[in-house]
Design a protein around this motif. Structure first.
Motif, short mmCIF file in Angstrom:
data_model
loop_
_atom_site.label_atom_id
_atom_site.label_comp_id
_atom_site.label_asym_id
_atom_site.label_seq_id
_atom_site.Cartn_x
_atom_site.Cartn_y
_atom_site.Cartn_z
N SER A 106 0.84 -1.20 0.00
CA SER A 106 0.00 0.00 0.00
C SER A 106 0.87 1.25 0.00
O SER A 106 2.09 1.19 0.17
CB SER A 106 -0.90 0.01 1.24
OG SER A 106 -0.16 0.47 2.36
N ASN A 107 0.23 2.38 -0.15
CA ASN A 107 0.94 3.66 -0.14
C ASN A 107 1.37 4.07 1.27
O ASN A 107 1.99 5.12 1.44
CB ASN A 107 0.06 4.76 -0.74
CG ASN A 107 -0.20 4.50 -2.21
OD1 ASN A 107 0.62 3.92 -2.90
ND2 ASN A 107 -1.36 4.92 -2.69
N ASN A 108 1.03 3.25 2.29
CA ASN A 108 1.40 3.58 3.67
C ASN A 108 2.87 3.30 3.97
O ASN A 108 3.36 3.71 5.02
CB ASN A 108 0.53 2.79 4.66
CG ASN A 108 -0.94 3.11 4.50
OD1 ASN A 108 -1.29 4.21 4.11
ND2 ASN A 108 -1.78 2.14 4.79
N GLN A 113 10.47 -1.97 -0.96
CA GLN A 113 11.17 -2.33 0.27
C GLN A 113 12.59 -2.70 -0.14
O GLN A 113 12.78 -3.64 -0.92
CB GLN A 113 10.51 -3.54 0.96
CG GLN A 113 11.29 -3.98 2.19
CD GLN A 113 10.85 -5.30 2.81
OE1 GLN A 113 11.22 -5.61 3.93
NE2 GLN A 113 10.08 -6.09 2.10
N ILE A 114 13.57 -1.95 0.33
CA ILE A 114 14.96 -2.22 -0.02
C ILE A 114 15.75 -2.41 1.26
O ILE A 114 15.71 -1.55 2.14
CB ILE A 114 15.59 -1.05 -0.81
CG1 ILE A 114 14.83 -0.80 -2.12
CG2 ILE A 114 17.07 -1.35 -1.11
CD1 ILE A 114 15.36 0.37 -2.91
N GLY A 115 16.44 -3.53 1.36
CA GLY A 115 17.33 -3.73 2.50
C GLY A 115 17.08 -5.04 3.21
O GLY A 115 16.46 -5.95 2.68
N TRP A 116 17.57 -5.10 4.44
CA TRP A 116 17.55 -6.34 5.22
C TRP A 116 16.28 -6.43 6.04
O TRP A 116 15.84 -5.46 6.63
CB TRP A 116 18.78 -6.38 6.14
CG TRP A 116 20.05 -6.39 5.36
CD1 TRP A 116 20.74 -5.31 4.90
CD2 TRP A 116 20.78 -7.54 4.94
NE1 TRP A 116 21.86 -5.72 4.21
CE2 TRP A 116 21.91 -7.08 4.22
CE3 TRP A 116 20.61 -8.91 5.11
CZ2 TRP A 116 22.85 -7.94 3.66
CZ3 TRP A 116 21.54 -9.77 4.55
CH2 TRP A 116 22.65 -9.29 3.84
N ASN A 117 15.68 -7.62 6.06
CA ASN A 117 14.51 -7.87 6.89
C ASN A 117 14.55 -9.32 7.35
O ASN A 117 15.27 -10.15 6.77
CB ASN A 117 13.22 -7.56 6.12
CG ASN A 117 12.05 -7.23 7.04
OD1 ASN A 117 12.05 -7.59 8.22
ND2 ASN A 117 11.06 -6.55 6.51
N THR A 118 13.77 -9.62 8.39
CA THR A 118 13.89 -10.95 9.02
C THR A 118 12.91 -11.97 8.44
O THR A 118 11.86 -11.61 7.90
CB THR A 118 13.63 -10.84 10.54
OG1 THR A 118 12.36 -10.21 10.74
CG2 THR A 118 14.71 -10.04 11.22
N TYR A 156 6.45 -6.48 6.59
CA TYR A 156 6.68 -5.12 6.09
C TYR A 156 5.29 -4.55 5.87
O TYR A 156 4.61 -4.96 4.93
CB TYR A 156 7.49 -5.13 4.80
CG TYR A 156 7.95 -3.76 4.35
CD1 TYR A 156 8.92 -3.06 5.07
CD2 TYR A 156 7.45 -3.18 3.19
CE1 TYR A 156 9.36 -1.81 4.65
CE2 TYR A 156 7.89 -1.93 2.76
CZ TYR A 156 8.84 -1.25 3.49
OH TYR A 156 9.28 0.00 3.07
N GLU A 157 4.83 -3.75 6.78
CA GLU A 157 3.43 -3.29 6.83
C GLU A 157 2.51 -4.40 7.34
O GLU A 157 1.66 -4.16 8.16
CB GLU A 157 2.96 -2.79 5.46
CG GLU A 157 1.55 -2.24 5.48
CD GLU A 157 1.07 -1.73 4.12
OE1 GLU A 157 0.21 -0.84 4.14
OE2 GLU A 157 1.54 -2.19 3.07
N MET A 158 2.69 -5.60 6.83
CA MET A 158 1.95 -6.76 7.33
C MET A 158 2.79 -8.00 7.05
O MET A 158 3.80 -7.92 6.36
CB MET A 158 0.57 -6.87 6.66
CG MET A 158 0.52 -7.59 5.34
SD MET A 158 1.44 -6.87 3.99
CE MET A 158 0.42 -5.49 3.63
#
Length: 194
Positions: A106-108, A113-118, A156-158
């Motif tokens: 979404s626009n929220n 999404q760029i980078g490290w996430n779990t 990421y947002e959800m």
């Protein structure tokens, strides 16, 4: 072992090839149907936009070949998304391997999404030796929602599917070839699947 990276003009295939070499294996880049069919392991990468990538697959007949493959197949990033039923990106019909539709964040939130996430909720031998909350590197604006075929989750947002599995097909939203030692371990696990 014969490892083929599908080369259809929509992938960061050199970095995947180098990651495989670091593990002590050699990979062939090919779009040839017989070469792909005879591989022990197939990697289906993808970077770019869904509709133009699907157009490239259709123009070479790879759109009918890939869903029929019997050996382990690993879709990476856009490769995983193209293995789904449909993508909102370019209103694109996918390969229909994974029974889920890819949708846009979404626009929220900031996209891509760029980078490290779990990663959490790891559910496959693909993640052998990789711990919950391990970081992987992602670059994407579209995602596969949680579904019956989800084998790893990222938030990421959800919560969404950061990995999918159905039969001999695996897909990861993150880039294992850019995800340091954890990503290399995932590639090693894939190459060692029986």
């Amino acid at each position: 072992m014969k490892i083929v990276i599908i080369d259809y003009g929509a992938g960061n295939i050199q970095s995947i090839k180098f990651a495989i070499q670091r593990l002590g294996y050699e990979a062939i880049l090919s779009h040839d149907v017989e070469t792909i069919q005879s591989a022990d392991k197939v990697i289906f990468p993808g970077v770019g936009e869904a509709s133009s990538a699907m157009e490239k697959l259709r123009s070479t007949g790879l759109d009918t070949l890939i869903p029929q493959l019997k050996q382990p197949v690993l879709g990476i990033c856009l490769g995983m998304q193209l293995m789904c039923n449909y993508s909102e990106e370019g209103n694109t019909k996918g390969l229909g391997i994974f029974d889920v539709n890819v949708v846009k964040f979404s626009n929220n939130v900031k996209v891509p999404q760029i980078g490290w996430n779990t990663l959490t909720d790891l559910k496959s031998t693909l993640f052998k030796g990789i711990r919950e909350q391990e970081y992987m590197y992602l670059v994407h604006s579209f995602y596969a929602p949680i579904c019956a075929e989800t084998i790893a989750v990222t938030n990421y947002e959800m919560d969404y599917s950061s990995a999918l599995k159905k039969d001999n097909f695996y897909g990861v939203q993150f880039h294992p070839e850019k995800s340091s030692s954890a990503g290399e371990l995932l590639l090693k696990n894939f190459l060692e699947l029986k």
